[in-house]
Design a protein around this motif. Structure first.
Motif, mmCIF file in Angstrom:
data_model
loop_
_atom_site.group_PDB
_atom_site.id
_atom_site.type_symbol
_atom_site.label_atom_id
_atom_site.label_comp_id
_atom_site.label_asym_id
_atom_site.label_seq_id
_atom_site.Cartn_x
_atom_site.Cartn_y
_atom_site.Cartn_z
ATOM 1 N N THR A 39 0.806 -1.220 0.000
ATOM 2 C CA THR A 39 0.000 0.000 0.000
ATOM 3 C C THR A 39 0.840 1.271 0.000
ATOM 4 O O THR A 39 0.291 2.370 0.135
ATOM 5 N N GLU A 41 -5.492 6.062 4.930
ATOM 6 C CA GLU A 41 -5.189 6.191 3.515
ATOM 7 C C GLU A 41 -4.720 4.902 2.846
ATOM 8 O O GLU A 41 -5.027 4.659 1.690
ATOM 9 N N TYR A 101 -5.350 1.733 2.769
ATOM 10 C CA TYR A 101 -6.253 0.759 2.143
ATOM 11 C C TYR A 101 -6.606 1.129 0.708
ATOM 12 O O TYR A 101 -6.923 0.261 -0.118
ATOM 13 N N LYS A 102 -6.551 2.411 0.379
ATOM 14 C CA LYS A 102 -6.936 2.870 -0.963
ATOM 15 C C LYS A 102 -5.950 2.411 -2.031
ATOM 16 O O LYS A 102 -6.303 2.366 -3.212
ATOM 17 N N TYR A 103 -4.733 2.071 -1.615
ATOM 18 C CA TYR A 103 -3.679 1.792 -2.582
ATOM 19 C C TYR A 103 -3.358 0.310 -2.719
ATOM 20 O O TYR A 103 -2.393 -0.055 -3.379
ATOM 21 N N LYS A 112 -12.576 -2.054 4.792
ATOM 22 C CA LYS A 112 -12.396 -0.895 3.913
ATOM 23 C C LYS A 112 -11.815 -1.269 2.551
ATOM 24 O O LYS A 112 -11.918 -0.500 1.603
ATOM 25 N N ASP A 145 -11.254 -2.432 -0.967
ATOM 26 C CA ASP A 145 -12.143 -2.571 -2.124
ATOM 27 C C ASP A 145 -11.478 -3.437 -3.193
ATOM 28 O O ASP A 145 -10.998 -2.952 -4.218
#
Length: 316
Positions: A128, A225, A227-229, A254, A256
């Motif tokens: 991440t 932040e 988790y978004k990557y 969280k 995705d």
């Protein structure tokens, strides 16, 4: 179970000396790079890692910087070693180095990483990062991640003033020894495991200010932040005991991606549909160290790992 492994002292990316073990499968399907937890060491897994090798999964494991024999072996350790002396950037660089070592050694074999506790938190952070380490090329070498009892945050958080104090000290005196109590009774309900933890001379209830601060801060970064990557195509298996004080489920929720699986080991009916229902007369809740818990939990957990790895051999 008799263990068969080769051990070696190897230099890391910066010349630091690491104690390593390789449990090589006779007929190899995959390679697993294993990352232990805080205060932990790979010698505790002599009963576990051979079982991976028996299922065709070679295990490469190393005592992390600041822990185990890497920190305490008087003959082989690096001159600047000190128990608990580490940082998250160094740990990420170390893990990248050993993933690349596995790729060089077994170039045509799928590579997985598995972490436990703080090591599991590290394996969640690894894919991440927005900036190296690791590089996107290294992350692309992975066929999957197994995260067991990841330390993202604690059920009982340290007092805010303690966190601020630790953070401040970490900036000024990063290698200052700092207490980190780890009561053995919170790891397993197996009395033999508890006794072994208490008598383990390679396990100490302390770290350093920077190492502890980085470990705890990483959890906030993952939830805010990180988790978004996570790469969309990188599979994740997360396992967790129902009474575990280290928490990572919020990160999982969280995330995705399509290929993720969470198993919470509990007694009775669980809130997660995929969770095995265990019938254990003497155990009410499942603690942190799943691979050394009481009853048949280690067998169940290992079988889940074997099946999951075999199902993801061609995932990347």
């Amino acid at each position: 179970m008799a263990s068969s492994f080769s051990e070696a002292w190897r230099e890391g990316f910066d010349g630091h000396a690491f104690y390593t073990r390789t449990y090589e499968a006779a007929t190899m399907k995959a390679v697993l790079v294993f990352v232990h937890g805080f205060g932990d060491h790979i010698g505790r897994y002599e009963d576990i890692h051979p079982r991976f090798a028996q299922r065709g999964i070679t295990v490469f494991a190393y005592d992390m910087r600041g822990f185990g024999r890497t920190a305490l072996d008087p003959e082989h350790r690096s001159p600047d070693e000190y128990y608990g002396k580490t940082s998250r950037p160094l740990e990420l660089s170390d893990l990248e180095w050993w993933v690349r070592h596995a790729k060089r050694t077994y170039p045509d074999t799928p590579i997985f990483i598995m972490g436990y506790s703080a090591g599991a938190g590290l394996t969640l952070a690894f894919p991440t990062r927005q900036h190296p380490p690791p590089t996107p090329e290294t992350v692309s070498m992975l066929s999957g991640v197994i995260s067991q009892g990841p330390l993202v945050h604690l059920t009982y958080q340290p007092a805010r003033v303690s966190r601020y104090l630790l953070h401040g000290i970490a900036k000024i005196i990063p290698s200052l020894p700092f207490p980190a109590p780890m009561p053995a009774e919170r790891f397993s309900r197996d009395p033999k495991v508890v006794e072994a933890l208490k008598n383990d001379t390679l396990r100490m209830d302390r770290g350093t200010a920077r190492g502890l601060d980085n470990m705890l801060t990483q959890g906030y970064q993952l939830l805010d932040e990180g988790y978004k990557y996570w790469p969309k195509e990188l599979p994740l298996l997360m396992t967790w005991g129902s009474a575990d004080e280290a928490r990572g489920v919020a990160f999982f929720n969280k995330l995705d991606i399509k290929d993720k699986k969470l198993i919470v080991y509990d007694v009775g009916i669980s809130m997660y549909a995929r969770v095995p229902v265990l019938q254990l007369n003497d155990i009410q809740d499942i603690l942190h160290d799943l691979l050394h818990e009481a009853g048949d939990i280690p067998d169940r957990v290992l079988e889940e790992y074997f099946v999951w790895i075999e199902a993801h051999l061609g995932s990347r």
